[in-house]
Write a protein that holds these residues in place. Structure first.
Motif, PDB file in Angstrom:
ATOM      1  N   PRO A   1      13.989   0.199   4.196  1.00 20.51           N
ATOM      2  CA  PRO A   1      12.893  -0.449   4.932  1.00 20.51           C
ATOM      3  C   PRO A   1      12.991  -0.211   6.430  1.00 20.51           C
ATOM      4  O   PRO A   1      14.066  -0.257   7.021  1.00 20.51           O
ATOM      5  N   GLU A   2      11.854   0.035   7.047  1.00 17.01           N
ATOM      6  CA  GLU A   2      11.764   0.205   8.495  1.00 17.01           C
ATOM      7  C   GLU A   2      10.695  -0.740   9.026  1.00 17.01           C
ATOM      8  O   GLU A   2       9.544  -0.701   8.579  1.00 17.01           O
ATOM      9  N   LEU A   3      11.055  -1.618   9.964  1.00 17.92           N
ATOM     10  CA  LEU A   3      10.090  -2.550  10.529  1.00 17.92           C
ATOM     11  C   LEU A   3       9.072  -1.779  11.360  1.00 17.92           C
ATOM     12  O   LEU A   3       9.431  -1.068  12.287  1.00 17.92           O
ATOM     13  N   ILE A   4       7.795  -1.940  11.014  1.00 26.17           N
ATOM     14  CA  ILE A   4       6.730  -1.225  11.696  1.00 26.17           C
ATOM     15  C   ILE A   4       5.995  -2.112  12.683  1.00 26.17           C
ATOM     16  O   ILE A   4       5.727  -1.735  13.822  1.00 26.17           O
ATOM     17  N   HIS A   5       5.677  -3.333  12.250  1.00 24.22           N
ATOM     18  CA  HIS A   5       4.826  -4.167  13.095  1.00 24.22           C
ATOM     19  C   HIS A   5       5.054  -5.643  12.814  1.00 24.22           C
ATOM     20  O   HIS A   5       5.153  -6.059  11.665  1.00 24.22           O
ATOM     21  N   PHE A   6       5.159  -6.422  13.878  1.00 17.71           N
ATOM     22  CA  PHE A   6       5.250  -7.876  13.816  1.00 17.71           C
ATOM     23  C   PHE A   6       3.845  -8.427  14.016  1.00 17.71           C
ATOM     24  O   PHE A   6       3.254  -8.256  15.090  1.00 17.71           O
ATOM     25  N   GLN A   7       3.268  -9.050  12.969  1.00 15.91           N
ATOM     26  CA  GLN A   7       1.890  -9.498  13.043  1.00 15.91           C
ATOM     27  C   GLN A   7       1.767 -10.871  13.691  1.00 15.91           C
ATOM     28  O   GLN A   7       2.705 -11.661  13.710  1.00 15.91           O
ATOM     29  N   GLY A   8       0.579 -11.149  14.208  1.00 12.23           N
ATOM     30  CA  GLY A   8       0.304 -12.450  14.804  1.00 12.23           C
ATOM     31  C   GLY A   8      -0.145 -13.450  13.759  1.00 12.23           C
ATOM     32  O   GLY A   8       0.096 -13.287  12.556  1.00 12.23           O
TER      33      GLY A   8
ATOM     34  N   TYR B   1       0.842  -1.183   0.000  1.00 15.15           N
ATOM     35  CA  TYR B   1       0.000   0.000   0.000  1.00 15.15           C
ATOM     36  C   TYR B   1       0.886   1.243   0.000  1.00 15.15           C
ATOM     37  O   TYR B   1       1.936   1.253   0.635  1.00 15.15           O
ATOM     38  N   LYS B   2       0.435   2.256  -0.685  1.00 14.22           N
ATOM     39  CA  LYS B   2       1.097   3.557  -0.618  1.00 14.22           C
ATOM     40  C   LYS B   2       0.191   4.502   0.140  1.00 14.22           C
ATOM     41  O   LYS B   2      -0.970   4.720  -0.233  1.00 14.22           O
ATOM     42  N   ARG B   3       0.693   5.049   1.226  1.00 13.59           N
ATOM     43  CA  ARG B   3      -0.097   5.926   2.083  1.00 13.59           C
ATOM     44  C   ARG B   3       0.740   7.125   2.497  1.00 13.59           C
ATOM     45  O   ARG B   3       1.829   6.971   3.052  1.00 13.59           O
ATOM     46  N   GLN B   4       0.261   8.319   2.202  1.00 12.13           N
ATOM     47  CA  GLN B   4       0.851   9.569   2.679  1.00 12.13           C
ATOM     48  C   GLN B   4       2.360   9.619   2.439  1.00 12.13           C
ATOM     49  O   GLN B   4       3.140   9.992   3.299  1.00 12.13           O
ATOM     50  N   GLY B   5       2.766   9.235   1.233  1.00 13.30           N
ATOM     51  CA  GLY B   5       4.164   9.332   0.837  1.00 13.30           C
ATOM     52  C   GLY B   5       5.021   8.134   1.208  1.00 13.30           C
ATOM     53  O   GLY B   5       6.198   8.095   0.863  1.00 13.30           O
ATOM     54  N   PHE B   6       4.473   7.160   1.911  1.00 15.82           N
ATOM     55  CA  PHE B   6       5.219   5.970   2.303  1.00 15.82           C
ATOM     56  C   PHE B   6       4.616   4.735   1.637  1.00 15.82           C
ATOM     57  O   PHE B   6       3.417   4.673   1.365  1.00 15.82           O
ATOM     58  N   ILE B   7       5.457   3.742   1.391  1.00 13.67           N
ATOM     59  CA  ILE B   7       5.010   2.448   0.893  1.00 13.67           C
ATOM     60  C   ILE B   7       5.086   1.457   2.040  1.00 13.67           C
ATOM     61  O   ILE B   7       6.123   1.320   2.694  1.00 13.67           O
ATOM     62  N   TYR B   8       3.972   0.762   2.299  1.00 12.43           N
ATOM     63  CA  TYR B   8       3.906  -0.254   3.348  1.00 12.43           C
ATOM     64  C   TYR B   8       3.842  -1.626   2.692  1.00 12.43           C
ATOM     65  O   TYR B   8       3.035  -1.848   1.785  1.00 12.43           O
TER      66      TYR B   8
ATOM     67  N   ILE C   1       5.294  -6.137   8.821  1.00 15.36           N
ATOM     68  CA  ILE C   1       4.962  -5.013   7.965  1.00 15.36           C
ATOM     69  C   ILE C   1       6.111  -4.005   8.028  1.00 15.36           C
ATOM     70  O   ILE C   1       6.521  -3.570   9.103  1.00 15.36           O
ATOM     71  N   TYR C   2       6.619  -3.663   6.859  1.00  9.65           N
ATOM     72  CA  TYR C   2       7.710  -2.695   6.742  1.00  9.65           C
ATOM     73  C   TYR C   2       7.201  -1.427   6.065  1.00  9.65           C
ATOM     74  O   TYR C   2       6.271  -1.462   5.247  1.00  9.65           O
ATOM     75  N   ARG C   3       7.824  -0.310   6.403  1.00  7.64           N
ATOM     76  CA  ARG C   3       7.552   0.946   5.734  1.00  7.64           C
ATOM     77  C   ARG C   3       8.782   1.375   4.971  1.00  7.64           C
ATOM     78  O   ARG C   3       9.887   1.394   5.511  1.00  7.64           O
TER      79      ARG C   3
ATOM     80  N   PHE D   1      -4.414  -6.158   4.771  1.00  6.12           N
ATOM     81  CA  PHE D   1      -4.400  -5.139   5.825  1.00  6.12           C
ATOM     82  C   PHE D   1      -4.687  -3.776   5.225  1.00  6.12           C
ATOM     83  O   PHE D   1      -4.665  -3.594   4.009  1.00  6.12           O
ATOM     84  N   ASP D   2      -4.947  -2.801   6.084  1.00  9.86           N
ATOM     85  CA  ASP D   2      -5.163  -1.433   5.643  1.00  9.86           C
ATOM     86  C   ASP D   2      -4.498  -0.496   6.641  1.00  9.86           C
ATOM     87  O   ASP D   2      -4.235  -0.871   7.799  1.00  9.86           O
ATOM     88  N   ILE D   3      -4.234   0.729   6.219  1.00  7.30           N
ATOM     89  CA  ILE D   3      -3.548   1.722   7.057  1.00  7.30           C
ATOM     90  C   ILE D   3      -4.241   3.069   6.906  1.00  7.30           C
ATOM     91  O   ILE D   3      -4.592   3.479   5.791  1.00  7.30           O
TER      92      ILE D   3
END
Length: 238
Positions: free
Chosen positions: A39-46, A11-18, A30-32, A53-55
């Motif tokens: 890449p920046e690690l954002i969230h480790f999902q269960g 997904y591309k959201r507000q200038g970032f790609i997730y 999930i990386y941003r 997903f959505d953001i």
């Protein structure tokens, strides 16, 4: 933009790609990606049954699998929000079977497919703050997939009928009326995206997946990819 489904959803959201990245031997994360593609690690999902997903405003929404504390063969699919500011997860439903959640109404509401009663699939709209729900009537007993906001009063959604045919439709939230956009087909349809009066979706019309574009004014369907094999999907930018 058109992005490969690859190893997860993009997904591309507000200038970032997730990007959701996973494999058979690694958990989903999930990386941003910033403008320099770092890449920046954002969230480790269960545990999840789907990588969808959505953001919105940095808050990640998805459905995760949970199990009964005693009867482990009894499982649920509940909605989870990861707050990008507090770095905390909140399970916002309990002992449900909800799928394909998406933010609508500027992040104030969530729409999702409710399969708590498999014989009667429904769409629900939930207020993020109050958790109050509205249910969309489904007298035809369609199986809904991947609902997305089309306008302030309309939802774009994939349909499957009782004999296995698929279609793309626009559903009115107020009247619950459904307008189908394609001829009913037994071919598989991919997750749709709307942009500039056109809907982009993947379909197996030629025997393999290709990206198609439906012009809502002319009702013309145009094939956009021509390679021998593709597994792509169109994602919106907002």
């Amino acid at each position: 933009c058109l992005l490969s489904r690859g190893l997860g959803d993009v997904y591309k959201r507000q200038g970032f790609i997730y990007k959701n990245i996973y494999s058979f031997d690694k958990p989903s994360k999930i990386y941003r990606l910033s403008e320099n593609n770092k890449p920046e690690l954002i969230h480790f999902q269960g545990i999840r049954l789907s990588n969808y997903f959505d953001i919105y405003n940095g808050n990640i929404l998805y459905a995760a699998q949970f199990f009964h504390t005693r009867w482990h063969l009894e499982d649920y699919n509940d909605l989870v929000i990861y707050n990008g500011s507090t770095k905390k997860c909140e399970r916002i439903t309990n002992k449900r079977r909800l799928f394909n959640p998406q933010y609508i109404n500027h992040g104030k509401e969530i729409i999702a497919v409710d399969l708590s009663k498999p014989s009667l699939p429904q769409l629900i709209i939930m207020n993020v703050n109050s958790k109050e729900e509205t249910r969309i009537k489904n007298p035809e007993k369609y199986f809904f997939s991947y609902p997305k906001e089309f306008s302030t009063t309309e939802i774009m959604v994939l349909l499957r009928d009782s004999i296995g045919q698929s279609n793309l439709a626009i559903l009115n939230k107020n009247t619950h009326s459904i307008e189908t956009l394609l001829p009913w087909t037994y071919h598989q349809l991919g997750i749709p995206e709307y942009y500039n009066n056109q809907i982009y979706f993947a379909a197996s019309f030629s025997g393999i997946d290709h990206i198609y574009r439906l012009d809502l004014e002319s009702k013309k369907i145009e094939q956009l990819t021509t390679v021998s094999y593709t597994h792509l999907r169109a994602h919106e930018t907002r």
